[in-house]
Design a protein around this motif. Structure first.
Motif: not given
Length: 109
Positions: A77, A80-81, A83
């Motif tokens: 997670e 993902t933030k 990326h």
């Protein structure tokens, strides 16, 4: 920091114009890493020689505990933030063998 610390260094190429958003996001989600019981701290640095390049250093009590975190849902997670701001990067791992403190350690800033 102590000898035996497992250190991770990330080199992140950030999309030009997204640097401030990247820094703000990194600061806002950093506790995902620093609150992990095996994490000894992390640092965000902007490269002095290359535009839009950042380095992140993260210290861990040992490699197995880092690898455990690296494969966790929390880490996925976190990545993902960050990326959307990245255009490339790399990771280097190492073990701290020795540390010599400089004379400025503890000096008033």
């Amino acid at each position: 920091m102590s000898e035996g610390t497992f250190r991770v260094m990330l080199r992140m190429q950030i999309i030009p114009g997204k640097e401030a958003d990247f820094e703000r996001t990194w600061l806002g989600i950093g506790d995902v890493i620093t609150e992990h019981p095996a994490n000894r701290g992390q640092w965000l640095m902007r490269g002095a020689e290359e535009e839009s390049v950042y380095y992140i250093i993260s210290d861990w009590v040992d490699e197995p505990r880092f690898r455990e975190f690296e494969t966790s849902a929390e880490h996925l997670e976190h990545r993902t933030k960050l990326h959307p701001y990245r255009s490339g990067g790399s990771m280097t791992t190492m073990t701290v063998v020795a540390h010599l403190a400089g004379s400025a350690v503890g000096a008033a800033r």
